[in-house]
Design a protein around this motif. Sequence first.
Motif, mmCIF file in Angstrom:
data_model
loop_
_atom_site.group_PDB
_atom_site.id
_atom_site.type_symbol
_atom_site.label_atom_id
_atom_site.label_comp_id
_atom_site.label_asym_id
_atom_site.label_seq_id
_atom_site.Cartn_x
_atom_site.Cartn_y
_atom_site.Cartn_z
ATOM 1 N N ASP A 168 -6.527 4.249 -13.541
ATOM 2 C CA ASP A 168 -6.128 5.526 -12.858
ATOM 3 C C ASP A 168 -7.207 5.667 -11.540
ATOM 4 O OD1 ASP A 168 -3.801 6.095 -14.231
ATOM 5 O OD2 ASP A 168 -5.007 7.321 -15.529
ATOM 6 N N GLU A 169 -8.755 5.538 -11.977
ATOM 7 C CA GLU A 169 -9.581 5.808 -11.087
ATOM 8 C C GLU A 169 -9.595 4.732 -9.968
ATOM 9 O OE1 GLU A 169 -14.672 4.890 -10.848
ATOM 10 O OE2 GLU A 169 -13.381 5.203 -12.840
ATOM 11 N N LEU A 170 -9.084 3.447 -10.345
ATOM 12 C CA LEU A 170 -9.155 2.699 -9.315
ATOM 13 C C LEU A 170 -8.017 2.616 -8.353
ATOM 14 C CD1 LEU A 170 -9.905 -0.642 -11.634
ATOM 15 C CD2 LEU A 170 -11.530 0.332 -9.855
ATOM 16 N N LEU A 171 -7.040 2.852 -8.910
ATOM 17 C CA LEU A 171 -5.563 3.415 -8.151
ATOM 18 C C LEU A 171 -5.842 4.325 -7.235
ATOM 19 C CD1 LEU A 171 -2.646 3.024 -10.485
ATOM 20 C CD2 LEU A 171 -3.147 1.522 -8.807
ATOM 21 N N ALA A 172 -6.581 5.406 -7.575
ATOM 22 C CA ALA A 172 -6.929 6.752 -6.951
ATOM 23 C C ALA A 172 -7.859 6.143 -5.435
ATOM 24 C CB ALA A 172 -7.581 7.795 -7.335
ATOM 25 N N SER A 173 -8.898 5.342 -5.973
ATOM 26 C CA SER A 173 -9.583 4.747 -5.015
ATOM 27 C C SER A 173 -8.966 3.933 -3.851
ATOM 28 C CB SER A 173 -10.835 4.101 -5.330
ATOM 29 O OG SER A 173 -11.562 3.277 -4.350
ATOM 30 N N ALA A 174 -8.086 3.228 -4.360
ATOM 31 C CA ALA A 174 -7.002 2.108 -3.485
ATOM 32 C C ALA A 174 -6.314 3.199 -2.426
ATOM 33 C CB ALA A 174 -6.170 1.245 -4.215
ATOM 34 N N ARG A 175 -5.740 4.087 -2.945
ATOM 35 C CA ARG A 175 -4.853 4.899 -2.043
ATOM 36 C C ARG A 175 -5.680 5.703 -0.970
ATOM 37 N NH1 ARG A 175 -2.173 7.383 -7.847
ATOM 38 N NH2 ARG A 175 -0.699 5.818 -8.118
ATOM 39 N N GLU A 176 -6.856 5.980 -1.656
ATOM 40 C CA GLU A 176 -7.615 7.113 -0.384
ATOM 41 C C GLU A 176 -8.186 5.729 0.684
ATOM 42 O OE1 GLU A 176 -12.034 9.226 -0.501
ATOM 43 O OE2 GLU A 176 -11.175 8.412 -2.303
ATOM 44 N N LEU A 177 -8.330 4.842 0.408
ATOM 45 C CA LEU A 177 -8.982 3.477 1.326
ATOM 46 C C LEU A 177 -7.502 2.519 1.699
ATOM 47 C CD1 LEU A 177 -12.309 2.615 -0.378
ATOM 48 C CD2 LEU A 177 -11.782 4.009 1.454
ATOM 49 N N ALA A 178 -6.447 3.341 1.556
ATOM 50 C CA ALA A 178 -5.382 2.565 2.041
ATOM 51 C C ALA A 178 -5.406 2.162 3.491
ATOM 52 C CB ALA A 178 -4.094 3.101 1.644
ATOM 53 N N ARG A 179 -5.773 2.741 4.432
ATOM 54 C CA ARG A 179 -6.209 2.389 5.801
ATOM 55 C C ARG A 179 -7.438 1.760 6.084
ATOM 56 N NH1 ARG A 179 -2.090 4.800 8.629
ATOM 57 N NH2 ARG A 179 -3.379 4.599 10.614
#
Length: 314
Positions: A168-179
């Motif tokens: 969950d933490e890694l997915l949240a980080s990936a979504r935040e840095l998607a750009r």
Amino acid sequence: MKSNNNNNGNGNTKLILLHPYIQKQGTSNRVWLLAVLTFFTVAFLLTLIYTRDALVRSPRSSMRSVVPPLPTSVISTLVHYASRSNESFHMTHPELKSISDVLRKCSHPCNFLVFGLTHETLLWKALNYHGRTVVVEENRYYAAYFEELHPDIDVFDVQYTSRAGEMDELLASARELARQECRPVQNLLFSECRLAINDLPNHMYDVDWDVILVDGPRGEGAEAPGRMMSIFTAGVLARSKKVGGKTHVFVHDYYRDVEQICGDEFLCGENLVEAINGMLAHFVVERMEKDSFQFCREQNGTAAAAAAAARSGL
């Protein structure tokens, strides 16, 4: 008498003069010879370099005309016996057939990337005997041991920094840095995304992979590495291809939460074409343009619904 002697001596003396033109002519000949030799040397080197580059740039066309495809009967036999193995953890016949069918139709030579050394590794190499099969393994000792036994198989070890319990933490980080660092199109060699595998050999990131199988690393329990990184990396490699269109991505053990959630997030439900017995998911992912910043074309809810429908066999 002296006079006669001097006259006779002068008469016998011969004077040789070297004209400057003769010396210049000899030097000029040497210069021309050196120029000719230099010209042919440079021409030879340029021809050698051009030929080498041409072979590197177009291996598919040369291989396509030389290597025949593996006969269907041989493929069926290999899949049949592999599916009847006594090993506890092995793929079923429908799962093996799904992957072998894609490899059989793949352009020659086919680039096949596999995450995880498994019971089927030798089968993948045999089915893709005309192409390139590369395996990525988490256990460096097992990777070295396997490569020693089978030196014709390329195995590279990688250190996974993730834990399945951190999904969950890694997915949240990936979504935040998607750009930024976690964008879908990039060279992972230089990526700082926490889900990116960036310690493979440099040339691995320049290959246009036709088929990718995620069957590793370990995913049982919260302390296992989980397959978040391998699924994310597969999604980026598929979308970052330089040439060619689609990449077939298979995710094994698809009944588990990590495989399903990360598959929906980075491979997308809209790309899921089949899910065999809830164990093997088959995605077909298209390349994207460099300025793309969204993994899935559909919204998360719609993509999740499409993935659920595919898993139920609709």
